[in-house]
Design a protein around this motif. Structure first.
Motif, PDB file in Angstrom:
ATOM      1  N   THR A 192       2.016  13.999   3.530  1.00 28.32           N
ATOM      2  CA  THR A 192       2.518  14.843   4.348  1.00 28.32           C
ATOM      3  C   THR A 192       2.752  14.109   5.742  1.00 28.32           C
ATOM      4  OG1 THR A 192       0.439  15.395   5.035  1.00 28.32           O
ATOM      5  CG2 THR A 192       1.103  16.919   3.285  1.00 28.32           C
ATOM      6  N   LYS A 193       2.083  13.323   5.701  1.00 33.42           N
ATOM      7  CA  LYS A 193       2.370  12.461   7.073  1.00 33.42           C
ATOM      8  C   LYS A 193       3.236  11.050   7.040  1.00 33.42           C
ATOM      9  CE  LYS A 193      -2.576  13.502   8.047  1.00 33.42           C
ATOM     10  NZ  LYS A 193      -4.200  12.956   8.382  1.00 33.42           N
ATOM     11  N   PHE A 194       3.109  10.346   5.806  1.00 29.23           N
ATOM     12  CA  PHE A 194       3.938   9.145   5.572  1.00 29.23           C
ATOM     13  C   PHE A 194       4.727   9.314   4.530  1.00 29.23           C
ATOM     14  CE2 PHE A 194      -0.114   8.476   7.692  1.00 29.23           C
ATOM     15  CZ  PHE A 194       0.335   7.683   9.005  1.00 29.23           C
ATOM     16  N   GLN A 195       5.864   8.341   4.275  1.00 30.29           N
ATOM     17  CA  GLN A 195       6.531   7.960   3.161  1.00 30.29           C
ATOM     18  C   GLN A 195       6.478   6.806   2.551  1.00 30.29           C
ATOM     19  OE1 GLN A 195      10.623   9.294   4.092  1.00 30.29           O
ATOM     20  NE2 GLN A 195       9.915  11.295   4.896  1.00 30.29           N
ATOM     21  N   VAL A 196       6.724   6.412   1.324  1.00 24.43           N
ATOM     22  CA  VAL A 196       6.819   5.157   0.878  1.00 24.43           C
ATOM     23  C   VAL A 196       7.907   4.245   1.514  1.00 24.43           C
ATOM     24  CG1 VAL A 196       7.462   3.755  -1.256  1.00 24.43           C
ATOM     25  CG2 VAL A 196       6.006   5.886  -1.348  1.00 24.43           C
ATOM     26  N   GLY A 197       7.551   3.268   1.958  1.00 22.14           N
ATOM     27  CA  GLY A 197       8.597   2.226   2.738  1.00 22.14           C
ATOM     28  C   GLY A 197       8.302   2.339   4.184  1.00 22.14           C
ATOM     29  N   ASP A 198       7.366   3.316   4.830  1.00 23.71           N
ATOM     30  CA  ASP A 198       6.912   3.372   6.150  1.00 23.71           C
ATOM     31  C   ASP A 198       6.159   2.061   6.485  1.00 23.71           C
ATOM     32  OD1 ASP A 198       8.073   5.831   6.680  1.00 23.71           O
ATOM     33  OD2 ASP A 198       6.202   6.842   6.299  1.00 23.71           O
ATOM     34  N   VAL A 199       6.671   1.363   7.546  1.00 25.45           N
ATOM     35  CA  VAL A 199       5.833   0.084   8.317  1.00 25.45           C
ATOM     36  C   VAL A 199       4.705   0.814   9.004  1.00 25.45           C
ATOM     37  CG1 VAL A 199       5.782  -1.866   9.346  1.00 25.45           C
ATOM     38  CG2 VAL A 199       7.814  -1.274   8.145  1.00 25.45           C
ATOM     39  N   VAL A 200       3.676   0.536   8.889  1.00 26.39           N
ATOM     40  CA  VAL A 200       2.289   1.219   9.319  1.00 26.39           C
ATOM     41  C   VAL A 200       1.472   0.002   9.682  1.00 26.39           C
ATOM     42  CG1 VAL A 200       2.547   3.408   8.191  1.00 26.39           C
ATOM     43  CG2 VAL A 200       1.042   1.531   7.156  1.00 26.39           C
ATOM     44  N   TYR A 201       0.503   0.297  10.723  1.00 28.11           N
ATOM     45  CA  TYR A 201      -0.634  -0.483  11.344  1.00 28.11           C
ATOM     46  C   TYR A 201      -1.763   0.347  11.539  1.00 28.11           C
ATOM     47  CZ  TYR A 201       0.136   1.563  15.931  1.00 28.11           C
ATOM     48  OH  TYR A 201       0.334   2.251  16.893  1.00 28.11           O
ATOM     49  N   GLY A 202      -3.122  -0.182  11.329  1.00 27.12           N
ATOM     50  CA  GLY A 202      -4.322   0.441  11.797  1.00 27.12           C
ATOM     51  C   GLY A 202      -5.405  -0.353  10.690  1.00 27.12           C
ATOM     52  N   ILE A 203      -6.448   0.392  10.133  1.00 26.16           N
ATOM     53  CA  ILE A 203      -7.497  -0.131   9.634  1.00 26.16           C
ATOM     54  C   ILE A 203      -7.681   0.221   8.123  1.00 26.16           C
ATOM     55  CG2 ILE A 203     -10.000   0.249   9.656  1.00 26.16           C
ATOM     56  CD1 ILE A 203      -9.373  -1.083  12.182  1.00 26.16           C
ATOM     57  N   GLY A 204      -7.909  -0.688   7.338  1.00 28.11           N
ATOM     58  CA  GLY A 204      -8.073  -0.803   5.980  1.00 28.11           C
ATOM     59  C   GLY A 204      -9.331  -1.556   5.534  1.00 28.11           C
ATOM     60  N   MET A 205      -9.761  -1.283   4.406  1.00 28.05           N
ATOM     61  CA  MET A 205     -10.635  -2.268   4.057  1.00 28.05           C
ATOM     62  C   MET A 205     -10.271  -3.479   3.177  1.00 28.05           C
ATOM     63  SD  MET A 205     -13.932  -1.388   4.375  1.00 28.05           S
ATOM     64  CE  MET A 205     -14.674  -1.897   3.225  1.00 28.05           C
ATOM     65  N   GLY A 206     -10.435  -4.621   3.641  1.00 26.67           N
ATOM     66  CA  GLY A 206      -9.743  -5.930   2.979  1.00 26.67           C
ATOM     67  C   GLY A 206      -8.717  -6.163   3.040  1.00 26.67           C
ATOM     68  N   SER A 207      -8.180  -6.306   4.580  1.00 26.09           N
ATOM     69  CA  SER A 207      -6.824  -6.164   4.868  1.00 26.09           C
ATOM     70  C   SER A 207      -6.476  -7.800   4.691  1.00 26.09           C
ATOM     71  CB  SER A 207      -6.607  -5.966   6.299  1.00 26.09           C
ATOM     72  OG  SER A 207      -7.380  -6.680   7.293  1.00 26.09           O
ATOM     73  N   VAL A 208      -7.144  -8.795   4.686  1.00 24.77           N
ATOM     74  CA  VAL A 208      -6.723 -10.354   4.754  1.00 24.77           C
ATOM     75  C   VAL A 208      -6.399 -10.452   3.290  1.00 24.77           C
ATOM     76  CG1 VAL A 208      -7.274 -12.632   5.344  1.00 24.77           C
ATOM     77  CG2 VAL A 208      -8.132 -10.774   6.767  1.00 24.77           C
ATOM     78  N   ALA A 209      -5.281  -9.745   2.906  1.00 29.87           N
ATOM     79  CA  ALA A 209      -4.740 -10.161   1.505  1.00 29.87           C
ATOM     80  C   ALA A 209      -3.431  -9.473   1.355  1.00 29.87           C
ATOM     81  CB  ALA A 209      -5.965  -9.236   0.595  1.00 29.87           C
ATOM     82  N   ASP A 210      -2.934  -9.586   0.042  1.00 26.40           N
ATOM     83  CA  ASP A 210      -1.602  -9.289  -0.092  1.00 26.40           C
ATOM     84  C   ASP A 210      -1.568  -7.693   0.152  1.00 26.40           C
ATOM     85  OD1 ASP A 210      -0.094 -11.821  -0.265  1.00 26.40           O
ATOM     86  OD2 ASP A 210      -0.850 -12.015  -2.044  1.00 26.40           O
ATOM     87  N   TYR A 211      -2.352  -7.170  -0.442  1.00 26.64           N
ATOM     88  CA  TYR A 211      -2.494  -5.436  -0.549  1.00 26.64           C
ATOM     89  C   TYR A 211      -3.683  -5.159   0.203  1.00 26.64           C
ATOM     90  CZ  TYR A 211       1.638  -5.747  -3.429  1.00 26.64           C
ATOM     91  OH  TYR A 211       2.860  -5.930  -3.978  1.00 26.64           O
ATOM     92  N   CYS A 212      -3.887  -3.919   0.304  1.00 25.67           N
ATOM     93  CA  CYS A 212      -5.203  -3.249   0.939  1.00 25.67           C
ATOM     94  C   CYS A 212      -4.881  -1.875   0.722  1.00 25.67           C
ATOM     95  CB  CYS A 212      -5.632  -3.661   2.281  1.00 25.67           C
ATOM     96  SG  CYS A 212      -5.150  -2.826   3.754  1.00 25.67           S
ATOM     97  N   VAL A 213      -6.176  -0.916   0.645  1.00 23.73           N
ATOM     98  CA  VAL A 213      -5.886   0.646   0.789  1.00 23.73           C
ATOM     99  C   VAL A 213      -6.343   1.160   2.142  1.00 23.73           C
ATOM    100  CG1 VAL A 213      -6.896   2.729  -0.243  1.00 23.73           C
ATOM    101  CG2 VAL A 213      -6.149   0.697  -1.775  1.00 23.73           C
ATOM    102  N   ALA A 214      -5.878   2.120   2.628  1.00 26.52           N
ATOM    103  CA  ALA A 214      -6.292   2.591   4.071  1.00 26.52           C
ATOM    104  C   ALA A 214      -6.182   3.943   3.997  1.00 26.52           C
ATOM    105  CB  ALA A 214      -5.275   2.015   5.101  1.00 26.52           C
TER     106      ALA A 214
END
Length: 330
Positions: free
Chosen positions: A77-99
């Motif tokens: 409801t807030k975002f779409q696939v392909g959106d470039v985003v910034y913020g806080i996620g767990m384990g961000s110093v990697a190729d992928y993370c979940v936020a």
């Protein structure tokens, strides 16, 4: 995936992996409010090497900028696939993370990923300290006539404070740092600089400025070098005719007794530890304020590989980095 990871019994040993498992993502159940992000850039903070694996997980980092690849069912409801985003996620110093979708924002036009990635912890911390100190409101109203002292002004959180003060037009912004960083902090928004390495200069400043500040923003106390500006700074705060405190002291860290007061809800009036609360609105306000002056974070961009991870954490632990350390992961 590539990842900077914690190893050892408690997880205080920092290492680099080329084949760490990509984080699990279950959009219909466990991850329904989350997004899976392909990371373009990730910043590091002292908390990344100070916290054990049991608290912060196997992969280092929280700050990031990247592209959404998958959405939880409620995050759509807030975002779409392909959106470039910034913020806080767990384990961000990697190729992928979940936020969490409530802890990210869409990246602003004209900003580099390495610039967006350094905003979350440092800039939201500074924003929330200055808000508690009565310097920044939700509209970012102009603050002509206000005075702010920024302690630890040449580090990432200190520079964030200087730039945000400049954005709202604080009349007097005093930076405490070493003289070798004087031009830097003036460029970032300071109107004056006090050299903490010169004991007599620092002492004279505190004596001459009793009762003159609306806010003291302390980004240095308990940061690892034995600093403690807390108690001596209270005398700098403005008071009314009945000597009641009007100014506010805010800090990112403090002694054990200060943290005890914080968690017990017994902080003294006009003295606040700020445990940063990540949220979309504050991420957006930080960008809005910086865009007023065209300011951008000061970054140290480092390649994302084994050598780069080693160099980055060595620089971070030295406490001599000017601005923020960020990996170019893309």
């Amino acid at each position: 995936m590539r990842a900077a990871i914690r190893k050892g019994i408690l997880g205080y040993t920092i290492s680099f992996s080329n084949d760490f498992a990509t984080p699990a993502f279950k959009p219909e159940t466990d991850s329904k409010n989350d997004v899976l992000v392909k990371i373009s850039a990730a910043a590091i903070n002292p908390i990344d090497y100070k916290m054990p694996r049991a608290v912060s997980g196997h992969v280092l980092g929280k700050d990031f900028c990247g592209t959404i690849e998958q959405l939880g069912k409620d995050a759509s409801t807030k975002f779409q696939v392909g959106d470039v985003v910034y913020g806080i996620g767990m384990g961000s110093v990697a190729d992928y993370c979940v936020a969490k979708s409530g802890k990210i924002a869409k990246a602003p036009a004209g900003w580099k990923p390495t610039e967006c990635a350094v905003l979350p912890i440092a800039y939201m911390s500074a924003l929330q300290c200055l808000r508690r100190g009565g310097i920044i409101d939700d509209e970012g109203s102009k603050q002509d006539g206000k005075s702010v002292l920024v302690i630890g002004a040449s580090g990432g959180c200190g520079i964030a404070g200087l730039q945000l003060c400049k954005a709202v037009g604080v009349s007097r912004v005093v930076a405490i740092c070493s003289s070798r960083n004087e031009q830097l902090v003036r460029d970032m928004g300071a109107t004056e600089m006090i050299d903490y390495t010169k004991g007599s200069e620092l002492e004279s400043f505190f004596e001459a400025n009793a009762g003159k500040f609306d806010c003291v923003y302390d980004a240095a106390t308990s940061s690892g070098g034995g600093e403690d500006y807390w108690d001596k700074s209270i005398a700098l705060l403005k008071r009314d005719s009945d000597t009641k405190l009007l100014g506010h002291f805010t800090a990112l860290n403090g002694s054990g007794s200060k943290w005890s007061r914080f968690f017990l809800g017994q902080e003294k009036n006009n003295e606040s530890l700020i445990l940063m609360d990540p949220n979309t609105a504050d991420l957006e306000q930080v960008v809005s304020l910086l865009n007023r002056t065209g300011a951008r974070p000061l970054t140290n961009v480092i390649p994302f590989d084994k050598k780069g991870v080693e160099e980055a954490f060595k620089l971070l632990k030295s406490r001599r980095a000017k601005g923020k350390i960020v990996f170019d992961i893309a």
